[in-house]
Design a protein around this motif. Structure first.
Motif, PDB file in Angstrom:
ATOM      1  N   MET A   1     -18.220 -27.797  26.193  1.00 26.79           N
ATOM      2  CA  MET A   1     -17.688 -27.898  24.779  1.00 26.79           C
ATOM      3  C   MET A   1     -18.384 -26.927  23.833  1.00 26.79           C
ATOM      4  SD  MET A   1     -17.260 -31.629  22.962  1.00 26.79           S
ATOM      5  CE  MET A   1     -16.412 -32.156  24.288  1.00 26.79           C
ATOM      6  N   ALA A   2     -17.425 -26.354  23.160  1.00 25.24           N
ATOM      7  CA  ALA A   2     -18.009 -25.306  22.340  1.00 25.24           C
ATOM      8  C   ALA A   2     -17.377 -25.427  20.842  1.00 25.24           C
ATOM      9  CB  ALA A   2     -17.548 -24.022  22.845  1.00 25.24           C
ATOM     10  N   CYS A   3     -18.409 -25.114  19.828  1.00 24.07           N
ATOM     11  CA  CYS A   3     -17.934 -25.075  18.451  1.00 24.07           C
ATOM     12  C   CYS A   3     -16.645 -23.963  18.305  1.00 24.07           C
ATOM     13  CB  CYS A   3     -18.893 -24.467  17.753  1.00 24.07           C
ATOM     14  SG  CYS A   3     -18.742 -24.274  16.040  1.00 24.07           S
ATOM     15  N   ALA A   4     -15.560 -24.214  17.669  1.00 24.18           N
ATOM     16  CA  ALA A   4     -14.527 -23.342  17.357  1.00 24.18           C
ATOM     17  C   ALA A   4     -14.531 -22.115  16.865  1.00 24.18           C
ATOM     18  CB  ALA A   4     -13.347 -24.378  16.930  1.00 24.18           C
ATOM     19  N   ASP A   5     -15.792 -22.177  15.729  1.00 22.12           N
ATOM     20  CA  ASP A   5     -16.046 -20.843  15.239  1.00 22.12           C
ATOM     21  C   ASP A   5     -16.850 -19.909  16.121  1.00 22.12           C
ATOM     22  OD1 ASP A   5     -14.308 -21.695  13.217  1.00 22.12           O
ATOM     23  OD2 ASP A   5     -15.975 -22.864  11.990  1.00 22.12           O
ATOM     24  N   SER A   6     -17.991 -20.772  16.458  1.00 30.66           N
ATOM     25  CA  SER A   6     -19.049 -19.605  17.019  1.00 30.66           C
ATOM     26  C   SER A   6     -19.137 -19.813  18.385  1.00 30.66           C
ATOM     27  CB  SER A   6     -20.417 -19.883  16.338  1.00 30.66           C
ATOM     28  OG  SER A   6     -20.510 -21.505  16.541  1.00 30.66           O
ATOM     29  N   LYS A   7     -18.401 -20.495  19.166  1.00 33.83           N
ATOM     30  CA  LYS A   7     -18.646 -20.673  20.641  1.00 33.83           C
ATOM     31  C   LYS A   7     -19.897 -21.218  20.982  1.00 33.83           C
ATOM     32  CE  LYS A   7     -14.522 -18.926  20.897  1.00 33.83           C
ATOM     33  NZ  LYS A   7     -13.273 -19.707  21.089  1.00 33.83           N
ATOM     34  N   VAL A   8     -20.322 -22.023  20.230  1.00 30.59           N
ATOM     35  CA  VAL A   8     -21.879 -22.660  20.341  1.00 30.59           C
ATOM     36  C   VAL A   8     -21.503 -23.786  21.387  1.00 30.59           C
ATOM     37  CG1 VAL A   8     -23.688 -23.973  19.341  1.00 30.59           C
ATOM     38  CG2 VAL A   8     -22.738 -21.872  18.192  1.00 30.59           C
ATOM     39  N   ASP A   9     -22.356 -24.248  22.395  1.00 28.67           N
ATOM     40  CA  ASP A   9     -22.400 -25.225  23.034  1.00 28.67           C
ATOM     41  C   ASP A   9     -22.744 -26.274  22.452  1.00 28.67           C
ATOM     42  OD1 ASP A   9     -22.371 -27.015  25.292  1.00 28.67           O
ATOM     43  OD2 ASP A   9     -23.574 -26.169  26.584  1.00 28.67           O
ATOM     44  N   LEU A  10     -21.838 -27.342  22.182  1.00 24.17           N
ATOM     45  CA  LEU A  10     -22.224 -28.669  21.498  1.00 24.17           C
ATOM     46  C   LEU A  10     -23.030 -29.464  21.941  1.00 24.17           C
ATOM     47  CD1 LEU A  10     -18.846 -29.272  19.445  1.00 24.17           C
ATOM     48  CD2 LEU A  10     -20.672 -27.945  18.492  1.00 24.17           C
ATOM     49  N   TRP A  11     -22.983 -29.463  23.362  1.00 27.41           N
ATOM     50  CA  TRP A  11     -24.096 -30.317  24.222  1.00 27.41           C
ATOM     51  C   TRP A  11     -25.468 -29.916  23.883  1.00 27.41           C
ATOM     52  CZ3 TRP A  11     -22.633 -34.425  27.440  1.00 27.41           C
ATOM     53  CH2 TRP A  11     -21.355 -34.472  27.301  1.00 27.41           C
ATOM     54  N   LYS A  12     -25.775 -28.829  23.446  1.00 28.43           N
ATOM     55  CA  LYS A  12     -27.080 -28.515  23.177  1.00 28.43           C
ATOM     56  C   LYS A  12     -27.421 -28.658  21.681  1.00 28.43           C
ATOM     57  CE  LYS A  12     -27.204 -25.155  27.037  1.00 28.43           C
ATOM     58  NZ  LYS A  12     -27.337 -23.498  27.156  1.00 28.43           N
ATOM     59  N   ILE A  13     -26.385 -29.336  20.733  1.00 35.21           N
ATOM     60  CA  ILE A  13     -26.652 -29.485  19.400  1.00 35.21           C
ATOM     61  C   ILE A  13     -27.302 -30.797  19.216  1.00 35.21           C
ATOM     62  CG2 ILE A  13     -25.864 -29.156  17.001  1.00 35.21           C
ATOM     63  CD1 ILE A  13     -26.156 -26.491  18.356  1.00 35.21           C
ATOM     64  N   PRO A  14     -28.423 -31.123  18.781  1.00 33.90           N
ATOM     65  CA  PRO A  14     -28.956 -32.355  18.607  1.00 33.90           C
ATOM     66  C   PRO A  14     -28.012 -33.250  17.391  1.00 33.90           C
ATOM     67  CG  PRO A  14     -30.303 -30.878  17.530  1.00 33.90           C
ATOM     68  CD  PRO A  14     -29.475 -30.042  18.258  1.00 33.90           C
ATOM     69  N   LEU A  15     -27.905 -34.517  17.651  1.00 33.59           N
ATOM     70  CA  LEU A  15     -27.160 -35.091  16.581  1.00 33.59           C
ATOM     71  C   LEU A  15     -27.689 -35.124  15.040  1.00 33.59           C
ATOM     72  CD1 LEU A  15     -24.733 -37.066  16.745  1.00 33.59           C
ATOM     73  CD2 LEU A  15     -26.371 -39.013  16.838  1.00 33.59           C
ATOM     74  N   ILE A  16     -28.752 -34.760  14.914  1.00 35.29           N
ATOM     75  CA  ILE A  16     -29.330 -34.658  13.534  1.00 35.29           C
ATOM     76  C   ILE A  16     -28.783 -33.607  12.850  1.00 35.29           C
ATOM     77  CG2 ILE A  16     -31.156 -32.912  14.239  1.00 35.29           C
ATOM     78  CD1 ILE A  16     -33.150 -34.428  12.085  1.00 35.29           C
ATOM     79  N   ALA A  17     -27.824 -32.675  13.406  1.00 34.14           N
ATOM     80  CA  ALA A  17     -27.023 -31.516  12.795  1.00 34.14           C
ATOM     81  C   ALA A  17     -25.967 -32.191  11.940  1.00 34.14           C
ATOM     82  CB  ALA A  17     -26.385 -30.489  13.986  1.00 34.14           C
ATOM     83  N   LEU A  18     -25.495 -33.472  12.129  1.00 29.04           N
ATOM     84  CA  LEU A  18     -24.462 -34.062  11.618  1.00 29.04           C
ATOM     85  C   LEU A  18     -24.991 -34.736  10.253  1.00 29.04           C
ATOM     86  CD1 LEU A  18     -22.357 -35.452  14.355  1.00 29.04           C
ATOM     87  CD2 LEU A  18     -22.122 -33.173  13.295  1.00 29.04           C
ATOM     88  N   ASN A  19     -24.293 -34.338   9.238  1.00 35.34           N
ATOM     89  CA  ASN A  19     -24.796 -34.741   7.828  1.00 35.34           C
ATOM     90  C   ASN A  19     -24.114 -35.966   7.634  1.00 35.34           C
ATOM     91  OD1 ASN A  19     -22.417 -34.506   6.651  1.00 35.34           O
ATOM     92  ND2 ASN A  19     -22.982 -32.430   5.640  1.00 35.34           N
ATOM     93  N   MET A  20     -24.717 -36.856   6.318  1.00 32.53           N
ATOM     94  CA  MET A  20     -23.926 -38.099   6.100  1.00 32.53           C
ATOM     95  C   MET A  20     -22.596 -38.170   5.693  1.00 32.53           C
ATOM     96  SD  MET A  20     -24.787 -41.109   5.826  1.00 32.53           S
ATOM     97  CE  MET A  20     -26.740 -40.884   6.013  1.00 32.53           C
ATOM     98  N   THR A  21     -21.735 -37.016   5.513  1.00 32.84           N
ATOM     99  CA  THR A  21     -20.472 -37.003   5.164  1.00 32.84           C
ATOM    100  C   THR A  21     -19.756 -37.225   6.521  1.00 32.84           C
ATOM    101  OG1 THR A  21     -20.720 -35.448   3.402  1.00 32.84           O
ATOM    102  CG2 THR A  21     -18.422 -35.795   4.376  1.00 32.84           C
ATOM    103  N   VAL A  22     -20.080 -36.695   7.637  1.00 31.62           N
ATOM    104  CA  VAL A  22     -19.217 -36.939   8.888  1.00 31.62           C
ATOM    105  C   VAL A  22     -19.719 -38.402   9.453  1.00 31.62           C
ATOM    106  CG1 VAL A  22     -19.367 -36.293  11.205  1.00 31.62           C
ATOM    107  CG2 VAL A  22     -19.499 -34.431   9.423  1.00 31.62           C
ATOM    108  N   ARG A  23     -20.821 -38.926   9.090  1.00 29.28           N
ATOM    109  CA  ARG A  23     -21.306 -39.978   9.907  1.00 29.28           C
ATOM    110  C   ARG A  23     -20.571 -41.049   8.992  1.00 29.28           C
ATOM    111  NH1 ARG A  23     -26.831 -39.764  11.924  1.00 29.28           N
ATOM    112  NH2 ARG A  23     -27.392 -37.438  12.358  1.00 29.28           N
ATOM    113  N   LYS A  24     -20.346 -41.097   7.720  1.00 31.30           N
ATOM    114  CA  LYS A  24     -19.597 -41.822   6.951  1.00 31.30           C
ATOM    115  C   LYS A  24     -18.203 -41.923   7.344  1.00 31.30           C
ATOM    116  CE  LYS A  24     -22.623 -42.181   2.657  1.00 31.30           C
ATOM    117  NZ  LYS A  24     -22.613 -41.876   1.283  1.00 31.30           N
ATOM    118  N   GLU A  25     -17.646 -40.748   7.629  1.00 32.61           N
ATOM    119  CA  GLU A  25     -16.129 -40.675   8.074  1.00 32.61           C
ATOM    120  C   GLU A  25     -15.844 -41.413   9.383  1.00 32.61           C
ATOM    121  OE1 GLU A  25     -13.387 -39.375   6.867  1.00 32.61           O
ATOM    122  OE2 GLU A  25     -14.502 -39.015   5.055  1.00 32.61           O
TER     123      GLU A  25
END
Length: 287
Positions: free
Chosen positions: A1-25
Motif C-alpha cells: 500500500m503506497a502513498c498516492a503522492d510519493s509512492k511511499v510504502d504506508l506499512w513502513k510509516i509509524p502511526l505517530i505520523a498521523l496528527n490530531m486532525t486525522v485522529r479526530k476525523e
C-alpha cells in the motif's frame, strides 16, 4: 500500500505520523455504535486488543483516540498501512476514501521532518582562504564548544504565550538548590539555524528529558506538536520516562490524548502546589 503522492510504502510509516486532525476525523466515523457498519470496537478487536481492554476503552471520552494511542505504544506493529488495511478488511472503505488525502499529507510532512533531521549541512563554495577547514559540527547553542557540546537535563517544549511560566520554571529549577540545566529555545539556541533540525538534535542527543508545557495555545502550535511527537517516537510507551507533561493553568480544550497515559505535574491544584517543583526537579534529576 503506497502513498498516492510519493509512492511511499504506508506499512513502513509509524502511526505517530498521523496528527490530531486525522485522529479526530476517525473518531467521528467510528465512535458512534453501529449495528450495520464496523465501529471502534471492531477496529480494536482487529488490532488485537482483549475483551477487557475493549471494555475499558468504552469508558473513554473518545474511544477511537484511546485505542489509537494505546496501539501506537506497541511500536512497529502500529503503522499507517496496517490501520488502512484494518479499515478495508472491516468494509469501511468509505473512511479510507474520505481520509486518504489528509493521511497522505500527514505522511508527507512526517517524511519531510525526518529528511530535515538527517540532511547534511549545505555546502557552499570557499570564498576565503582563511576559512577554517575543520569538519566539526558548528555550535548550535550559546555555550557550545568545539570539544564539548552543551548538554541539558531537559528540553522545554512551550509556546510563546506560556513564556512567563517558563521563566518561573527557570527560576525554580536552575537558580535554586536543584541546579538543573534547562534548554529554552529562545534563550539557548543560536539564531540562523534550521529550527526542525536543531530541535531534533537537542531533544534526541543533548537533553535527558523533555518537559511539555500544556495549554490551550500549545494545542494549536505546529512546533509543539512536532516536538512532542518526535520525543514520543524516541520512547514508545514512555518506558524511559523521557517526556513529562506540565499543566500550569486551567484549560478550555481537552487534554491532548496523545499524552493521556503519562503522569502529569499539575500546577493548578492548590492541595499539591507546594510539592510541584520538588516533584518535577526529582523527575528531571533521574539518570
Amino acid at each position: 500500500m503506497a502513498c498516492a503522492d510519493s509512492k511511499v510504502d504506508l506499512w513502513k510509516i509509524p502511526l505517530i505520523a498521523l496528527n490530531m486532525t486525522v485522529r479526530k476525523e476517525l473518531g467521528l466515523y467510528l465512535n458512534p455504535r453501529n449495528t450495520v457498519a464496523a465501529d471502534w470496537m471492531s477496529v480494536a478487536e482487529a488490532m488485537g486488543f482483549t475483551y477487557l481492554e475493549i471494555m475499558n476503552f468504552e469508558a473513554s471520552r473518545n474511544a477511537t483516540l484511546a485505542i489509537l494511542e494505546d496501539w501506537q505504544a506497541k511500536g512497529q506493529e502500529a503503522s499507517v498501512g496496517k490501520l488502512i488495511s484494518i479499515l478495508e478488511e472491516l468494509e469501511r472503505k468509505d473512511i479510507v476514501e474520505d481520509l486518504l488525502p489528509v493521511i497522505n499529507k500527514d505522511v508527507t510532512r512526517y517524511l519531510e521532518s525526518l529528511e530535515r533531521k538527517s540532511e547534511p549541512p549545505v555546502q557552499v563554495p570557499e570564498v576565503d582562504s582563511c576559512l577554517p577547514r575543520s569538519q566539526e559540527r558548528l555550535p548550535i547553542t550559546v555555550e557550545d564548544h568545539e570539544d564539548a557540546p552543551e548538554m541539558f537535563d531537559a528540553f522545554i517544549c512551550y509556546c510563546q504565550s506560556d513564556f512567563k511560566f517558563v521563566h518561573e520554571m527557570i527560576q525554580q529549577l536552575e537558580q535554586t538548590e536543584h541546579r538543573l540545566k534547562l534548554c529554552v529555545f529562545d534563550r539557548d539556541v543560536l539564531p540562523g539555524s534550521c529550527v526542525w533540525t536543531i530541535t531534533s538534535e537537542l531533544i534526541e542527543r543533548r537533553c535527558k528529558r523533555m518537559v511539555v508545557v500544556i495549554s490551550d495555545e500549545y494545542l494549536d502550535s505546529d512546533a509543539c506538536d512536532f516536538q512532542t511527537k518526535f520525543a514520543l517516537s524516541l520512547c514508545p510507551g514512555a518506558r524511559s520516562k523521557r517526556l513529562i507533561p506540565v499543566v500550569y493553568k486551567s484549560m478550555k480544550k481537552p487534554f491532548p490524548s496523545i499524552l493521556r497515559f503519562l503522569t502529569i505535574c499539575d500546577y493548578t491544584r492548590p492541595c499539591t502546589k507546594a510539592w510541584f517543583w520538588v516533584r518535577l526537579a526529582k523527575a528531571l534529576s533521574l539518570p
